[in-house]
Scaffold this active site. Structure first.
Site, mmCIF file in Angstrom:
data_model
loop_
_atom_site.group_PDB
_atom_site.id
_atom_site.type_symbol
_atom_site.label_atom_id
_atom_site.label_comp_id
_atom_site.label_asym_id
_atom_site.label_seq_id
_atom_site.Cartn_x
_atom_site.Cartn_y
_atom_site.Cartn_z
ATOM 1 N N SER A 75 0.847 -1.205 0.000
ATOM 2 C CA SER A 75 0.000 0.000 0.000
ATOM 3 C C SER A 75 0.874 1.244 0.000
ATOM 4 O O SER A 75 1.908 1.265 0.674
ATOM 5 C CB SER A 75 -0.886 0.083 1.255
ATOM 6 N N ASN A 99 -7.819 -10.347 -2.297
ATOM 7 C CA ASN A 99 -7.011 -11.321 -3.054
ATOM 8 C C ASN A 99 -5.982 -12.008 -2.160
ATOM 9 O O ASN A 99 -5.751 -13.216 -2.277
ATOM 10 C CB ASN A 99 -6.296 -10.629 -4.218
ATOM 11 N N TYR A 145 -7.058 6.187 2.396
ATOM 12 C CA TYR A 145 -6.161 5.263 3.101
ATOM 13 C C TYR A 145 -6.873 4.691 4.326
ATOM 14 O O TYR A 145 -6.927 3.477 4.530
ATOM 15 C CB TYR A 145 -4.909 6.013 3.511
ATOM 16 N N ARG A 186 6.812 12.357 3.818
ATOM 17 C CA ARG A 186 6.559 12.295 5.259
ATOM 18 C C ARG A 186 7.484 13.254 5.988
ATOM 19 O O ARG A 186 8.491 13.720 5.449
ATOM 20 C CB ARG A 186 6.756 10.868 5.760
HETATM 21 N N1 UDP Z 1 4.574 17.487 8.526
HETATM 22 C C1 UDP Z 1 5.219 18.702 8.617
HETATM 23 N N2 UDP Z 1 6.080 19.053 7.627
HETATM 24 C C2 UDP Z 1 6.376 18.252 6.577
HETATM 25 C C3 UDP Z 1 5.730 16.989 6.500
HETATM 26 C C4 UDP Z 1 4.837 16.644 7.489
HETATM 27 O O1 UDP Z 1 5.000 19.473 9.562
HETATM 28 O O2 UDP Z 1 7.190 18.660 5.719
HETATM 29 C C5 UDP Z 1 3.640 17.109 9.592
HETATM 30 C C6 UDP Z 1 2.283 16.609 9.121
HETATM 31 O O3 UDP Z 1 1.391 17.677 8.903
HETATM 32 C C7 UDP Z 1 1.882 15.736 10.289
HETATM 33 C C8 UDP Z 1 3.202 15.173 10.804
HETATM 34 O O4 UDP Z 1 4.221 16.031 10.300
HETATM 35 O O5 UDP Z 1 1.281 16.508 11.299
HETATM 36 C C9 UDP Z 1 3.494 13.763 10.366
HETATM 37 O O6 UDP Z 1 3.274 13.703 8.980
HETATM 38 P P1 UDP Z 1 3.653 12.446 8.093
HETATM 39 O O7 UDP Z 1 3.373 12.816 6.675
HETATM 40 O O8 UDP Z 1 5.029 11.991 8.425
HETATM 41 O O9 UDP Z 1 2.680 11.268 8.537
HETATM 42 P P2 UDP Z 1 1.246 11.159 9.244
HETATM 43 O O10 UDP Z 1 1.545 10.876 10.664
HETATM 44 O O11 UDP Z 1 0.479 12.446 9.087
HETATM 45 O O12 UDP Z 1 0.602 10.025 8.537
#
Ligand code: UDP
Length: 315
Positions: A75, A99, A145, A186
């Site tokens: 995923s 599946n 998701y 992320r």
């Molecule tokens: N985040 C951030 N700056 C970035 C990327 C992510 O402040 O450049 C924040 C995002 O808004 C969230 C947290 O970091 O609150 C974790 O985001 P991530 O995308 O790692 O994963 P999530 O826990 O949201 O699935």
């Protein structure tokens, strides 16, 4: 023992393949390489107990020979990826899970579902325990998701109850470590990429939202224990050390002398305000808890990212 790992070339899937091989299993990794990368399993080429096949598990899964365990890890898993790939994300969580369960049933194999803390959505309670049903916006951007994984859990429990398949479900909280893609969007890869390219680190919102980051080796240990356990209901695996995103950005930035200051950007829609696992169930039934603290895990991960970046493998 032979395992099929869907998403076997992904961040977590590839670490799981490593662990299974180290425990003496034969492993067939399936991946369509939409977000997985062949380089994650390049070191396994030549291992006679490892095979990799390019396959889209949202279509019928064809596997020759006996299978003892099907582990469904395929995923997109970063918010940026699943916003780019909304239909694929919904399909791999729904059709792909169906599946993969069908394969397990046909082969009389056990089944393991990689689920997620996103099942809790933007939680009204913290820490989140497994009995909490969640607070998910089904039609928001993250719904593709969250709802796919919630469906995947429902389908897994239905195969367990209706067909007697020996199933296991892990709810994975934020995990980090080598083999994350530097461009997966992320928080950690973003901050590192920004620091390495001389850009300011972007914190979304006021940075007061929290996450709890688990180092990958701890996560895989929890998963391995769960797959060998008798537990069929979901189990949280994650690190309960909660940190604000602003503090996390500062901790990463401290590793890059001369890095630009942090800037603030708008918070994405439905971004959870708090996320922290209650791991009492994992402690009780798996005798598991994380061992790697954030500073140690960050050191290991930043070394990996710096090498990848130097080798030009940033994308
Ligand atoms: N985040 C951030 N700056 C970035 C990327 C992510 O402040 O450049 C924040 C995002 O808004 C969230 C947290 O970091 O609150 C974790 O985001 P991530 O995308 O790692 O994963 P999530 O826990 O949201 O699935």
């Amino acid at each position: 023992m032979r395992a099929v790992v869907t998403g076997g070339a992904g961040f977590l899937g590839s670490h799981l393949c490593d662990r299974l091989l180290a425990e003496g299993w034969e492993v067939l990794a399936l991946d369509n390489l939409v977000t997985g990368m062949e380089c994650n399993v390049a070191h396994l080429r030549g291992n006679p107990r490892f095979q990799m096949a390019r396959a889209d598990v949202t279509r019928y899964i064809e596997v020759a020979g006996p299978v003892d365990y099907v582990l469904h890890f395929a995923s997109p898993a970063s918010p940026v990826d699943y916003l780019k790939l909304p239909i694929q994300t919904l399909k791999v969580g729904s059709l792909g899970t169906h599946n993969a369960l069908g394969l397990a049933l046909a082969k009389k194999a056990k089944f393991f579902l990689a689920s997620t803390s996103e099942c809790y959505g933007d939680p009204e309670i913290s820490p989140q325990h497994e009995e909490y049903w969640g607070h998910v916006n089904p039609i928001g951007p993250r719904g593709v998701y969250d709802e796919a994984k919630r469906f995947a859990e429902a389908m897994t429990m239905a195969y367990h109850r209706a067909h007697g398949v020996d199933t296991h479900i892990v709810r994975i909280f934020n995990t980090y470590g080598p083999r994350m893609r530097l461009n997966d969007g992320r928080a950690l890869p973003n901050f590192v990429h920004q620091a390495l390219t001389g850009q300011p680190l972007t914190v979304y919102g006021d940075g007061k939202q929290t996450r709890s980051f688990c180092y990958v080796s701890d996560l895989i240990e929890g998963i391995y224990r769960l797959m060998l356990s008798d537990e069929h209901l979901p189990v949280n695996i994650g690190n309960p050390q909660e940190i604000t995103i602003l503090e996390f950005a500062e901790r990463v930035r401290a590793h890059f002398p001369g890095a630009k200051p942090i800037i603030f950007e708008p918070l994405p829609q439905d971004d959870p305000k708090r996320r922290c696992p209650d791991i009492s169930k994992a402690r009780r039934i798996l005798k598991w808890e994380p061992k790697v603290n954030l500073e140690e895990g960050l050191g290991l991960t930043l070394d990996y990212f710096k090498k990848q970046f130097a080798a030009g493998k940033s994308a």
